[in-house]
Design a protein around this motif. Structure first.
Motif, PDB file in Angstrom:
ATOM      1  N   GLU A  92       0.766  -1.322  -0.056  1.00  0.00           N
ATOM      2  CA  GLU A  92      -0.153  -0.114  -0.431  1.00  0.00           C
ATOM      3  C   GLU A  92       0.816   1.460  -0.053  1.00  0.00           C
ATOM      4  N   ILE A  93       0.714   1.799  -0.368  1.00  0.00           N
ATOM      5  CA  ILE A  93       1.520   3.659  -1.274  1.00  0.00           C
ATOM      6  C   ILE A  93       1.138   4.041   0.102  1.00  0.00           C
ATOM      7  N   PRO A  94       2.520   4.599   0.746  1.00  0.00           N
ATOM      8  CA  PRO A  94       2.362   4.818   2.788  1.00  0.00           C
ATOM      9  C   PRO A  94       1.933   6.301   2.812  1.00  0.00           C
ATOM     10  N   GLU A  95       1.395   7.015   3.563  1.00  0.00           N
ATOM     11  CA  GLU A  95       0.738   8.362   3.848  1.00  0.00           C
ATOM     12  C   GLU A  95       1.463   9.216   3.375  1.00  0.00           C
ATOM     13  N   GLY A  96       1.020  10.455   2.484  1.00  0.00           N
ATOM     14  CA  GLY A  96       1.920  11.345   2.243  1.00  0.00           C
ATOM     15  C   GLY A  96       3.011  11.175   1.139  1.00  0.00           C
ATOM     16  N   LEU A  97       2.950   9.714   0.764  1.00  0.00           N
ATOM     17  CA  LEU A  97       2.361  10.503  -0.854  1.00  0.00           C
ATOM     18  C   LEU A  97       1.838  10.254  -1.745  1.00  0.00           C
ATOM     19  N   TYR A  98       1.802  10.855  -3.328  1.00  0.00           N
ATOM     20  CA  TYR A  98       1.094  10.619  -4.368  1.00  0.00           C
ATOM     21  C   TYR A  98       0.711   9.083  -4.543  1.00  0.00           C
ATOM     22  N   PRO A  99      -0.969   8.360  -4.601  1.00  0.00           N
ATOM     23  CA  PRO A  99      -1.042   7.438  -4.718  1.00  0.00           C
ATOM     24  C   PRO A  99      -1.021   6.807  -5.633  1.00  0.00           C
ATOM     25  N   GLY A 100      -1.790   8.043  -6.961  1.00  0.00           N
ATOM     26  CA  GLY A 100      -2.170   7.962  -8.407  1.00  0.00           C
ATOM     27  C   GLY A 100      -1.421   6.703  -8.867  1.00  0.00           C
ATOM     28  N   ASP A 101      -2.272   5.807 -10.473  1.00  0.00           N
ATOM     29  CA  ASP A 101      -1.741   5.244 -10.729  1.00  0.00           C
ATOM     30  C   ASP A 101      -0.727   5.837 -11.501  1.00  0.00           C
ATOM     31  N   TYR A 102      -1.181   7.654 -11.932  1.00  0.00           N
ATOM     32  CA  TYR A 102      -0.299   8.147 -13.081  1.00  0.00           C
ATOM     33  C   TYR A 102       1.184   7.632 -13.543  1.00  0.00           C
ATOM     34  N   LEU A 103       1.341   7.584 -12.025  1.00  0.00           N
ATOM     35  CA  LEU A 103       2.901   7.537 -11.452  1.00  0.00           C
ATOM     36  C   LEU A 103       3.490   6.406 -11.745  1.00  0.00           C
ATOM     37  N   LYS A 104       3.074   5.355 -12.344  1.00  0.00           N
ATOM     38  CA  LYS A 104       3.568   3.752 -12.665  1.00  0.00           C
ATOM     39  C   LYS A 104       4.373   4.412 -14.032  1.00  0.00           C
ATOM     40  N   PRO A 105       4.164   4.448 -15.417  1.00  0.00           N
ATOM     41  CA  PRO A 105       5.253   4.755 -16.071  1.00  0.00           C
ATOM     42  C   PRO A 105       6.134   5.689 -15.340  1.00  0.00           C
ATOM     43  N   VAL A 106       5.815   6.494 -14.660  1.00  0.00           N
ATOM     44  CA  VAL A 106       7.266   7.414 -14.338  1.00  0.00           C
ATOM     45  C   VAL A 106       8.326   6.429 -14.214  1.00  0.00           C
ATOM     46  N   GLY A 107       7.194   5.856 -13.304  1.00  0.00           N
ATOM     47  CA  GLY A 107       8.688   5.021 -12.367  1.00  0.00           C
ATOM     48  C   GLY A 107       9.068   3.413 -13.160  1.00  0.00           C
ATOM     49  N   GLU A 108       8.393   2.923 -14.320  1.00  0.00           N
ATOM     50  CA  GLU A 108       8.664   2.632 -15.382  1.00  0.00           C
ATOM     51  C   GLU A 108      10.267   3.227 -16.086  1.00  0.00           C
ATOM     52  N   ARG A 109      10.114   3.900 -16.867  1.00  0.00           N
ATOM     53  CA  ARG A 109      10.725   5.251 -17.461  1.00  0.00           C
ATOM     54  C   ARG A 109      11.968   5.231 -16.556  1.00  0.00           C
ATOM     55  N   LEU A 110      12.127   5.544 -15.748  1.00  0.00           N
ATOM     56  CA  LEU A 110      13.198   5.651 -14.330  1.00  0.00           C
ATOM     57  C   LEU A 110      14.024   4.220 -14.578  1.00  0.00           C
ATOM     58  N   ALA A 111      13.064   3.483 -14.520  1.00  0.00           N
ATOM     59  CA  ALA A 111      13.618   1.994 -14.162  1.00  0.00           C
ATOM     60  C   ALA A 111      14.269   1.871 -15.310  1.00  0.00           C
ATOM     61  N   GLU A 112      14.410   2.202 -16.717  1.00  0.00           N
ATOM     62  CA  GLU A 112      14.757   1.404 -17.609  1.00  0.00           C
ATOM     63  C   GLU A 112      15.606   2.408 -17.754  1.00  0.00           C
ATOM     64  N   GLU A 113      15.763   4.055 -17.670  1.00  0.00           N
ATOM     65  CA  GLU A 113      17.047   4.496 -18.507  1.00  0.00           C
ATOM     66  C   GLU A 113      17.541   4.674 -16.825  1.00  0.00           C
ATOM     67  N   PHE A 114      17.397   4.296 -15.334  1.00  0.00           N
ATOM     68  CA  PHE A 114      18.539   3.976 -14.775  1.00  0.00           C
ATOM     69  C   PHE A 114      19.143   2.324 -14.155  1.00  0.00           C
ATOM     70  N   GLY A 115      18.205   1.710 -14.493  1.00  0.00           N
ATOM     71  CA  GLY A 115      18.822   0.276 -13.648  1.00  0.00           C
ATOM     72  C   GLY A 115      18.838   0.859 -12.824  1.00  0.00           C
ATOM     73  N   PRO A 116      18.865  -0.879 -11.554  1.00  0.00           N
ATOM     74  CA  PRO A 116      18.587  -0.466 -10.187  1.00  0.00           C
ATOM     75  C   PRO A 116      19.509   0.565  -9.638  1.00  0.00           C
ATOM     76  N   ALA A 117      20.554   1.492 -10.633  1.00  0.00           N
ATOM     77  CA  ALA A 117      21.557   1.604  -9.957  1.00  0.00           C
ATOM     78  C   ALA A 117      21.037   3.224  -8.440  1.00  0.00           C
ATOM     79  N   TYR A 118      20.106   3.002  -8.822  1.00  0.00           N
ATOM     80  CA  TYR A 118      19.496   4.146  -6.914  1.00  0.00           C
ATOM     81  C   TYR A 118      18.760   3.595  -6.214  1.00  0.00           C
ATOM     82  N   ARG A 119      17.810   2.288  -6.619  1.00  0.00           N
ATOM     83  CA  ARG A 119      16.978   1.638  -5.512  1.00  0.00           C
ATOM     84  C   ARG A 119      16.980   1.250  -4.458  1.00  0.00           C
TER      85      ARG A 119
END
Length: 579
Positions: free
Chosen positions: A200-227
């Motif tokens: 579950e999305i922690p309280e205080g963060l934005y919960p919307g599904d619209y951030l999933k593609p953003v996360g996917e793009r970041l994963a594609e660009e940086f791999g696990p470097a900032y995990r």
């Protein structure tokens, strides 16, 4: 654009010429101030076509009583062949009834100017910066943003029609704590895209599904470097990438409404360029900012964490505010007000006037920001008028019941969902059917209802009827026999001829909803004109046995349709050809 003087301006000029003549006769002093003289339709159409308050305004300067001066004005007006009758009403108003040929010429003027009918040079090319939307770049556009977006965009269209140069600006609030929250939320989705179960999305963060593609793009660009790295390693980078992704989404959402800004100004860039520091220095130098201590909150005991702290304060009480306002916080960060006044100073450097479209929840800050802009611009040797238009929220209903929130957004109904369901034009026009500062309900069922009670349908149906009639007629419209049109038909022209005057009045007041109101009245006048033919066949537009009369009526209908299209063009709405 073809040159024209509007009918109302033309008769204002005629009355001005009469006043010139009265000056020559000695009935008016040469320096009489005419600024408050008006020429406009009377409230009651039965009183005439136009009315002027000239005698009421100028009587004192002429050392005369208003009716006596009105008699002298009327004596001159009665010599004008375009004026059928000039009468004095009440204490000194003058009502004018125009000759029928005036209205026939106005039909031809509409035809001659076509898509330019109603345009004005009132603005004289002055530059107006209109800032609207300016939503935080933390998610997709929602219906809370929609009304201000439409009002702002329609205002831009209106000002351009009135002869202003317009800059459409969006202020990107990318320097506050909300974009750090966005970056952390995107980081969570980035970890999810890398295969982590985030739960579950922690309280205080934005919960919307619209951030999933953003996360996917970041994963594609940086791999696990900032995990697993420390926040300090990725926060600034993820903030930049996330804001860019959100602004791309916001632009796409706004484009669904036909809204495109000329300029996107970054708060972060403004602060990096030290613009707030420059504004503070200038204000200090001129005595508008001083270091002081804010009083404790009134009416109750101060909070436990409250302490008297010396802060840089803007002297907003000198401009009618109830207290001076801090431009910095105790930690040295700029307050929203402090950054905002610097931003407005920046806008004022390239514009002759500023207009902001704000949500009504910001009403409390209007006085102080107007005060700051007045201090900055006048002190810098410029007078840059600044206006703030407040827009109330929209309550979304479906068949009278509140609409459930959107899963995609997490907390709200997205603009894209609404536009995709009912269409751009329905959304835009509906948002302008009430004054912006009035509460509004947007019922999905009612805004697409095919009934007289739905202003969008009522107007579009009027235009579709006109176009259908023109297509079906076996006769081409022409102006060769406009003398066949009677008073009931010319009444429709009187209504349409208000358009240029309404454009100028609406632009002066910064109120685009006046155009929507005018179009509603014009549609009602046309429907009445049409319906008269249902009761009396001789009133029908197409008369098979009389091609000359049919051609004249078709010409009239075509020009009324042109006025409707011009009005809708200002509002960013397309006129439909059939329904």
């Amino acid at each position: 654009m073809a040159e024209m003087q509007t009918l109302h301006a033309a008769f204002a000029a005629r009355i001005d010429a009469v006043l010139d003549a009265l000056e020559m006769e000695g009935s008016l002093p040469a320096d009489a101030a005419r600024g408050n003289v008006t020429v406009e339709p009377p409230r009651d159409p039965s009183h005439g076509d136009l009315a002027t308050n000239a005698a009421m305004v100028l009587a004192k300067q002429a050392k005369s009583n208003p009716r006596a001066l009105a008699e002298k004005i009327v004596e001159h007006l009665q010599r004008d062949p375009a004026i059928a009758k000039a009468e004095i009403a009440g204490p000194g108003f003058i009502n004018l009834r125009l000759e029928s040929d005036v209205w026939r010429r106005e039909i031809q003027a509409i035809a001659s100017l076509g898509a330019d009918y109603g345009r004005s040079d009132m603005g004289k090319g002055l530059t107006v910066n209109v800032e609207y939307v300016s939503a935080n770049p933390t998610g997709p556009m929602h219906m809370g943003h929609c009304r201000g977006a439409v009002v702002g965009d329609a205002l831009c269209g209106l000002l351009e029609w009135a002869g202003y140069r317009v800059t459409r600006e969006y202020y990107v609030n990318d320097a506050g704590g909300q974009v750090d929250v966005l970056a952390r939320s995107a980081h969570l989705r980035y970890r999810e895209a890398l295969g982590e179960e985030i739960g579950e999305i922690p309280e205080g963060l934005y919960p919307g599904d619209y951030l999933k593609p953003v996360g996917e793009r970041l994963a594609e660009e940086f791999g696990p470097a900032y995990r697993d790295g420390d926040e300090s390693e990725w926060l600034a980078l993820f903030r930049q990438r996330s804001v860019a992704a959100m602004m791309e989404m916001i632009r796409e959402d706004l484009s669904l409404l036909g809204i495109h800004h000329d300029l996107f100004s970054s708060e972060a860039e403004l602060q990096a360029a030290k613009k707030p520091e420059a504004a503070e220095a200038w204000l200090r130098e001129h005595g508008f900012v001083y270091d002081g201590v804010l009083e404790a909150p009134k009416g109750k005991a101060p909070p436990e964490d409250w302490e008297p702290v010396e802060l840089p304060l803007f002297r907003s009480t000198e401009f009618g505010d109830d207290q001076d306002r801090p431009i910095k916080k105790s930690n040295g960060a700029w307050t929203y007000f402090g950054a905002d006044l610097a931003y407005h100073f920046q806008k004022a450097e390239k514009a002759d006037a500023l207009i902001d479209i704000w949500g009504a929840d910001h009403a409390g800050t209007v006085k102080r920001i107007k005060a700051a802009v007045a201090a900055l611009t006048k002190g810098a040797g410029r007078n840059v008028p600044f206006d703030v238009k407040l827009v109330q929220m929209v309550k979304l209903l479906r068949d009278g019941e509140p609409v459930k929130m959107s899963k995609r957004s997490g907390t709200f109904v997205t603009l894209a969902d609404v536009v995709n369901e009912v269409g751009k034009d329905v959304v835009r026009f509906t948002m302008l059917t009430r004054k912006p500062d009035a509460q509004m309900e947007f019922d999905f069922a009612k805004v697409v209802e095919a009934s007289k009670d739905n202003p969008v349908f009522y107007l579009q149906y009027a235009h579709a009827r006109m176009r259908s009639t023109l297509r079906k007629a076996g006769v081409e419209p022409d102006d060769a026999h406009l003398d066949r049109l009677d008073d009931s038909e010319l009444a429709l022209v009187r209504e349409a001829a208000q358009f240029p005057r309404v454009v100028e009045a609406a632009a002066k007041a910064r109120e685009p909803h006046r155009i929507a109101f005018f179009l509603g009245d014009l549609a009602a006048a046309f429907h009445s004109f049409w319906n008269a033919g249902n009761d009396d066949p001789s009133k029908r537009i197409i008369q098979d046995s009389d091609p000359e009369l049919t051609a004249a009526r078709l010409f009239l209908v075509a020009q009324v349709g042109q006025v409707i299209r011009n009005g809708l063009a200002i509002l960013g709405v397309e006129a439909v050809e059939e329904m």
